[in-house]
Write a protein that holds these residues in place. Sequence first.
Motif, PDB file in Angstrom:
ATOM      1  N   SER A  54     -59.962 -62.236 -33.561  1.00 42.85           N
ATOM      2  CA  SER A  54     -60.299 -61.363 -34.686  1.00 42.85           C
ATOM      3  C   SER A  54     -61.140 -60.185 -34.201  1.00 42.85           C
ATOM      4  CB  SER A  54     -61.057 -62.148 -35.771  1.00 42.85           C
ATOM      5  OG  SER A  54     -61.353 -61.306 -36.860  1.00 42.85           O
ATOM      6  N   GLY A  55     -60.447 -59.202 -33.643  1.00 44.71           N
ATOM      7  CA  GLY A  55     -61.123 -58.077 -33.005  1.00 44.71           C
ATOM      8  C   GLY A  55     -62.051 -57.305 -33.906  1.00 44.71           C
ATOM      9  N   LEU A  56     -61.670 -57.116 -35.194  1.00 45.86           N
ATOM     10  CA  LEU A  56     -62.523 -56.344 -36.097  1.00 45.86           C
ATOM     11  C   LEU A  56     -63.866 -57.028 -36.303  1.00 45.86           C
ATOM     12  CD1 LEU A  56     -62.982 -53.994 -37.999  1.00 45.86           C
ATOM     13  CD2 LEU A  56     -61.877 -55.328 -39.824  1.00 45.86           C
ATOM     14  N   SER A  57     -63.839 -58.334 -36.580  1.00 42.03           N
ATOM     15  CA  SER A  57     -65.091 -59.067 -36.784  1.00 42.03           C
ATOM     16  C   SER A  57     -65.922 -59.070 -35.513  1.00 42.03           C
ATOM     17  CB  SER A  57     -64.799 -60.503 -37.224  1.00 42.03           C
ATOM     18  OG  SER A  57     -64.065 -61.207 -36.231  1.00 42.03           O
ATOM     19  N   ALA A  58     -65.273 -59.209 -34.352  1.00 38.66           N
ATOM     20  CA  ALA A  58     -65.999 -59.194 -33.081  1.00 38.66           C
ATOM     21  C   ALA A  58     -66.661 -57.841 -32.865  1.00 38.66           C
ATOM     22  CB  ALA A  58     -65.043 -59.503 -31.925  1.00 38.66           C
ATOM     23  N   GLY A  59     -65.955 -56.757 -33.213  1.00 33.73           N
ATOM     24  CA  GLY A  59     -66.520 -55.425 -33.049  1.00 33.73           C
ATOM     25  C   GLY A  59     -67.685 -55.171 -33.977  1.00 33.73           C
ATOM     26  N   VAL A  60     -67.525 -55.545 -35.250  1.00 29.19           N
ATOM     27  CA  VAL A  60     -68.599 -55.330 -36.229  1.00 29.19           C
ATOM     28  C   VAL A  60     -69.838 -56.142 -35.864  1.00 29.19           C
ATOM     29  CG1 VAL A  60     -69.273 -55.654 -38.633  1.00 29.19           C
ATOM     30  CG2 VAL A  60     -67.015 -54.719 -38.090  1.00 29.19           C
ATOM     31  N   ILE A  61     -69.635 -57.389 -35.476  1.00 24.86           N
ATOM     32  CA  ILE A  61     -70.773 -58.239 -35.123  1.00 24.86           C
ATOM     33  C   ILE A  61     -71.433 -57.756 -33.837  1.00 24.86           C
ATOM     34  CG2 ILE A  61     -71.377 -60.567 -34.305  1.00 24.86           C
ATOM     35  CD1 ILE A  61     -69.320 -61.579 -36.409  1.00 24.86           C
ATOM     36  N   GLY A  62     -70.617 -57.284 -32.903  1.00 23.35           N
ATOM     37  CA  GLY A  62     -71.193 -56.683 -31.701  1.00 23.35           C
ATOM     38  C   GLY A  62     -72.064 -55.490 -32.049  1.00 23.35           C
ATOM     39  N   LEU A  63     -71.613 -54.693 -33.026  1.00 28.43           N
ATOM     40  CA  LEU A  63     -72.394 -53.530 -33.467  1.00 28.43           C
ATOM     41  C   LEU A  63     -73.693 -53.961 -34.140  1.00 28.43           C
ATOM     42  CD1 LEU A  63     -72.688 -50.505 -33.875  1.00 28.43           C
ATOM     43  CD2 LEU A  63     -71.363 -50.723 -35.985  1.00 28.43           C
ATOM     44  N   GLY A 117     -78.789 -36.231 -29.958  1.00 25.09           N
ATOM     45  CA  GLY A 117     -79.075 -37.568 -29.442  1.00 25.09           C
ATOM     46  C   GLY A 117     -78.596 -38.646 -30.403  1.00 25.09           C
ATOM     47  N   LEU A 118     -78.839 -38.448 -31.698  1.00 26.95           N
ATOM     48  CA  LEU A 118     -78.391 -39.420 -32.701  1.00 26.95           C
ATOM     49  C   LEU A 118     -76.862 -39.447 -32.800  1.00 26.95           C
ATOM     50  CD1 LEU A 118     -81.026 -38.766 -35.529  1.00 26.95           C
ATOM     51  CD2 LEU A 118     -80.986 -40.615 -33.847  1.00 26.95           C
ATOM     52  N   ILE A 119     -76.235 -38.274 -32.659  1.00 25.78           N
ATOM     53  CA  ILE A 119     -74.766 -38.232 -32.655  1.00 25.78           C
ATOM     54  C   ILE A 119     -74.217 -39.019 -31.477  1.00 25.78           C
ATOM     55  CG2 ILE A 119     -72.776 -36.716 -32.313  1.00 25.78           C
ATOM     56  CD1 ILE A 119     -74.251 -34.597 -33.957  1.00 25.78           C
ATOM     57  N   ALA A 120     -74.871 -38.879 -30.319  1.00 26.27           N
ATOM     58  CA  ALA A 120     -74.433 -39.629 -29.136  1.00 26.27           C
ATOM     59  C   ALA A 120     -74.517 -41.132 -29.383  1.00 26.27           C
ATOM     60  CB  ALA A 120     -75.288 -39.242 -27.926  1.00 26.27           C
ATOM     61  N   LEU A 121     -75.601 -41.572 -30.038  1.00 23.83           N
ATOM     62  CA  LEU A 121     -75.738 -42.996 -30.352  1.00 23.83           C
ATOM     63  C   LEU A 121     -74.644 -43.446 -31.316  1.00 23.83           C
ATOM     64  CD1 LEU A 121     -79.622 -43.293 -30.834  1.00 23.83           C
ATOM     65  CD2 LEU A 121     -78.273 -43.909 -28.831  1.00 23.83           C
ATOM     66  N   GLY A 122     -74.365 -42.619 -32.330  1.00 26.87           N
ATOM     67  CA  GLY A 122     -73.349 -42.969 -33.303  1.00 26.87           C
ATOM     68  C   GLY A 122     -71.957 -43.044 -32.697  1.00 26.87           C
ATOM     69  N   LEU A 123     -71.609 -42.063 -31.868  1.00 31.56           N
ATOM     70  CA  LEU A 123     -70.291 -42.065 -31.230  1.00 31.56           C
ATOM     71  C   LEU A 123     -70.134 -43.237 -30.273  1.00 31.56           C
ATOM     72  CD1 LEU A 123     -69.785 -38.249 -30.486  1.00 31.56           C
ATOM     73  CD2 LEU A 123     -68.613 -39.644 -32.202  1.00 31.56           C
ATOM     74  N   THR A 124     -71.206 -43.551 -29.559  1.00 36.25           N
ATOM     75  CA  THR A 124     -71.167 -44.699 -28.651  1.00 36.25           C
ATOM     76  C   THR A 124     -70.853 -45.976 -29.419  1.00 36.25           C
ATOM     77  OG1 THR A 124     -72.773 -43.664 -27.166  1.00 36.25           O
ATOM     78  CG2 THR A 124     -72.477 -46.041 -26.968  1.00 36.25           C
ATOM     79  N   SER A 125     -71.532 -46.167 -30.546  1.00 33.61           N
ATOM     80  CA  SER A 125     -71.307 -47.359 -31.366  1.00 33.61           C
ATOM     81  C   SER A 125     -69.883 -47.404 -31.903  1.00 33.61           C
ATOM     82  CB  SER A 125     -72.305 -47.385 -32.533  1.00 33.61           C
ATOM     83  OG  SER A 125     -73.641 -47.372 -32.061  1.00 33.61           O
ATOM     84  N   LEU A 126     -69.367 -46.256 -32.345  1.00 30.42           N
ATOM     85  CA  LEU A 126     -68.015 -46.199 -32.887  1.00 30.42           C
ATOM     86  C   LEU A 126     -66.980 -46.570 -31.832  1.00 30.42           C
ATOM     87  CD1 LEU A 126     -65.999 -45.448 -35.125  1.00 30.42           C
ATOM     88  CD2 LEU A 126     -66.135 -43.072 -34.323  1.00 30.42           C
TER      89      LEU A 126
END
Length: 302
Positions: free
Chosen positions: A157-166, A134-143
């Motif tokens: 700035s896609g990287l910043s948008a992705g990190v902040i979204g995370l 279950g935790l792996i599923a959460l981690g992969l989803t976030s990645l």
Amino acid sequence: MIKFYEKRKIFFALSAAIMIVGLVALFINGVNLSIQFKGGAIIKYSYTGEMDAEVAADKATEILNRNTEVQLTEDLATHSKKIVFNLSGNSGLDANDQDKFDAELKKAFPDAQLELSESNVVQPFIGKRFLTNGLIALGLTSLFIIIYVRFRFKKISGLSAGVIGLIALVHDVLVVFFIFVIFKMPINDSFIAVTLTIIGYSINDTIVIYDRIRENKPYFEKKTFEELVDTSINQSLSRSINTSITTGISILIVCILAFAYNIDSIKTFAIPMLVGVISGCYSTVCLAGPMLVMWHKRQQEA
């Protein structure tokens, strides 16, 4: 127009306060892992009439001398009722213990017409594997979310948008987790289901705002990035609020039915889900946008 960036300290302070309350509750209540994650036995009985979950749990604990959690469920279509006994421990029940439990339970609740419908043993290693997966599923989803946003929103700035979204997603996941802790609900498959649902719901709301920022960017070349983000959030605000209200009303109805029929399994899904929807809207509107501006300003200063 609401200036979200200027009010960022208020929003950050509110989120910090929520996290502190959750941590205090975690320190006081601890984490209550369900049988599905820590191992034990799950025994289900069908019954008629009315039963009190707390009384049944106390009686089961007395009979078996093992900590017991009880859930009451009801099929709204057939109106069939079931009582579920979750017995913690590193082993299940042998035949003699189960016969004793069955006899004593039926003796204690003669009017309920208890009938054994299902008996399962959950070994500790299986529960650990379930929790890990279950935790792996959460981690992969976030990645995958970061990767998607990184390439989808290169213009802002896609990287910043992705990190902040995370970061916003982590905020929502923690809020859901703390709801389980505060209400002393067992961490079970409902937690995984609610968390994955909220992650999808929240990132969808965030992407809508990111998309509006990208669309507005050509028209704000002579204005600051702060004005661009604030304007884009305000333009998407009614959509975010209306979507959350509509979703929240649906979940609220489920909550009401769960309390009306005393269905614990639905309560452990609907209550965190309702709070998660509110948190998802809040983190998208009040946290993600201001943090994106902060990241952009630091890049300019560097």
